[in-house]
Enzyme design. Sequence first.
Site, PDB file in Angstrom:
ATOM      1  N   THR A  28     -54.147 -13.396   0.692  1.00 19.37           N
ATOM      2  CA  THR A  28     -53.472 -14.484   1.416  1.00 19.37           C
ATOM      3  C   THR A  28     -52.272 -13.925   2.175  1.00 19.37           C
ATOM      4  O   THR A  28     -51.642 -12.974   1.724  1.00 19.37           O
ATOM      5  CB  THR A  28     -53.028 -15.559   0.411  1.00 19.37           C
ATOM      6  OG1 THR A  28     -54.196 -16.172  -0.144  1.00 19.37           O
ATOM      7  CG2 THR A  28     -52.189 -16.650   1.080  1.00 19.37           C
ATOM      8  N   GLY A  29     -51.971 -14.548   3.313  1.00 17.28           N
ATOM      9  CA  GLY A  29     -50.822 -14.112   4.116  1.00 17.28           C
ATOM     10  C   GLY A  29     -51.280 -13.701   5.502  1.00 17.28           C
ATOM     11  O   GLY A  29     -52.487 -13.666   5.788  1.00 17.28           O
ATOM     12  N   ASP A  83     -55.534  -7.253   0.107  1.00 20.00           N
ATOM     13  CA  ASP A  83     -54.470  -8.271   0.145  1.00 20.00           C
ATOM     14  C   ASP A  83     -53.190  -7.647   0.697  1.00 20.00           C
ATOM     15  O   ASP A  83     -53.036  -6.418   0.667  1.00 20.00           O
ATOM     16  CB  ASP A  83     -54.229  -8.813  -1.276  1.00 20.00           C
ATOM     17  CG  ASP A  83     -53.535 -10.175  -1.283  1.00 20.00           C
ATOM     18  OD1 ASP A  83     -53.073 -10.623  -0.209  1.00 20.00           O
ATOM     19  OD2 ASP A  83     -53.459 -10.776  -2.373  1.00 20.00           O
ATOM     20  N   ALA A  85     -48.785  -7.601   0.807  1.00 23.75           N
ATOM     21  CA  ALA A  85     -47.726  -7.549  -0.209  1.00 23.75           C
ATOM     22  C   ALA A  85     -46.392  -7.730   0.495  1.00 23.75           C
ATOM     23  O   ALA A  85     -46.275  -7.508   1.703  1.00 23.75           O
ATOM     24  CB  ALA A  85     -47.753  -6.229  -0.969  1.00 23.75           C
ATOM     25  N   GLY A  97     -46.303 -12.867  -3.401  1.00 21.73           N
ATOM     26  CA  GLY A  97     -46.032 -14.290  -3.613  1.00 21.73           C
ATOM     27  C   GLY A  97     -45.145 -14.905  -2.551  1.00 21.73           C
ATOM     28  O   GLY A  97     -44.796 -16.077  -2.649  1.00 21.73           O
ATOM     29  N   GLY A  98     -44.813 -14.105  -1.521  1.00 24.21           N
ATOM     30  CA  GLY A  98     -44.043 -14.670  -0.413  1.00 24.21           C
ATOM     31  C   GLY A  98     -44.755 -15.871   0.203  1.00 24.21           C
ATOM     32  O   GLY A  98     -44.124 -16.817   0.673  1.00 24.21           O
ATOM     33  N   GLU A 105     -53.868 -14.771  -6.520  1.00 24.89           N
ATOM     34  CA  GLU A 105     -53.939 -13.371  -6.068  1.00 24.89           C
ATOM     35  C   GLU A 105     -54.010 -12.419  -7.258  1.00 24.89           C
ATOM     36  O   GLU A 105     -54.754 -11.441  -7.237  1.00 24.89           O
ATOM     37  CB  GLU A 105     -52.716 -13.038  -5.205  1.00 24.89           C
ATOM     38  CG  GLU A 105     -52.764 -13.696  -3.839  1.00 24.89           C
ATOM     39  CD  GLU A 105     -51.491 -13.522  -3.029  1.00 24.89           C
ATOM     40  OE1 GLU A 105     -51.574 -13.593  -1.802  1.00 24.89           O
ATOM     41  OE2 GLU A 105     -50.416 -13.322  -3.616  1.00 24.89           O
TER      42      GLU A 105
HETATM   43  C1  5RP Z   1     -48.919 -14.337  -0.462  1.00 28.00           C
HETATM   44  C2  5RP Z   1     -48.607 -12.890  -0.496  1.00 28.00           C
HETATM   45  C3  5RP Z   1     -48.721 -12.142   0.779  1.00 28.00           C
HETATM   46  O1  5RP Z   1     -49.697 -11.168   0.640  1.00 28.00           O
HETATM   47  C4  5RP Z   1     -47.407 -11.511   1.085  1.00 28.00           C
HETATM   48  O2  5RP Z   1     -46.425 -12.550   1.158  1.00 28.00           O
HETATM   49  C5  5RP Z   1     -47.431 -10.741   2.411  1.00 28.00           C
HETATM   50  O3  5RP Z   1     -47.637 -11.629   3.460  1.00 28.00           O
HETATM   51  P1  5RP Z   1     -47.727 -11.165   4.967  1.00 28.00           P
HETATM   52  O4  5RP Z   1     -48.978 -10.373   5.104  1.00 28.00           O
HETATM   53  O5  5RP Z   1     -47.754 -12.457   5.739  1.00 28.00           O
HETATM   54  O6  5RP Z   1     -46.498 -10.344   5.263  1.00 28.00           O
HETATM   55  O7  5RP Z   1     -48.299 -12.315  -1.514  1.00 28.00           O
HETATM   56  O8  5RP Z   1     -48.693 -14.945  -1.700  1.00 28.00           O
END
Ligand code: 5RP
EC number: 5.3.1.6
Length: 230
Positions: A28-29, A83, A85, A97-98, A105
């Site tokens: 996710t993200g 995924d 991070a 978890g941002g 996840e």
């Molecule tokens: C979501 C997450 C994302 O993988 C993390 O926040 C990175 O996000 P992005 O790819 O938008 O920088 O842990 O819960």
Amino acid sequence: MNMDQLKRQAAARALEEVRDGMQLGLGTGSTAKHFVELLGERVAAGLKVIGVPTSETTRLDAERCGVKLTTLDEIDHLDLTVDGADEIDPEFNLIKGGGGALLREKIVAAASDRMIVIADDSKWVPTLGKFPLPVEVIPFGLGATRRAIETAFAECGVSGQMAVRKAKDGHVFVTDGGHWIVDAQLGSIVDPPALAKALSAIPGVVEHGLFIGLASSAVLAGGEGIRVIE
Ligand code: 5RP
């Protein structure tokens, strides 16, 4: 190249690890979304894979991109999870978890033979903690849970402000699992495995954003190209 292009490059490199017939965890993200979109293009060209999404957002993205989905009740393991991070340290400890999807996840990463982290290289840090650590909590008894979290922080040599995450509309952010998230500004986490263990032991903490021993490699995209770290 802007940040979004770097994220897409990292996603494209991770896609090279995907083989026909694989069972995939879909992160996710914004970076993971690039991976899902690129995967969809390969599926349209004939690649046969099946995915488990780590959030309702990713589920919708995957459906839109034509990626066939399943659940961890229907299959017994995943070959690979890709995924993003929020931070990655040289031991492959992560803060995630941002985007608020840390619980699913982590379940998906733990069910996978391998986890590739895809990110722009600003996420690669010597020490975790500059990014606020998300802790997913049950709303009931939150005061007691927060006090227990503070004690765990003190025992692990860290401290910092905690705040219940708000959504863009100003209301409390509610996760896909119906829980809340407390974000902790710790600055520097001296011993991520010890803190992970201490947080996991607290009643009321559903999950936390420290991913220890789950990532097997990182694909980092930066101005000087792609770095694969294993
Ligand atoms: C979501 C997450 C994302 O993988 C993390 O926040 C990175 O996000 P992005 O790819 O938008 O920088 O842990 O819960």
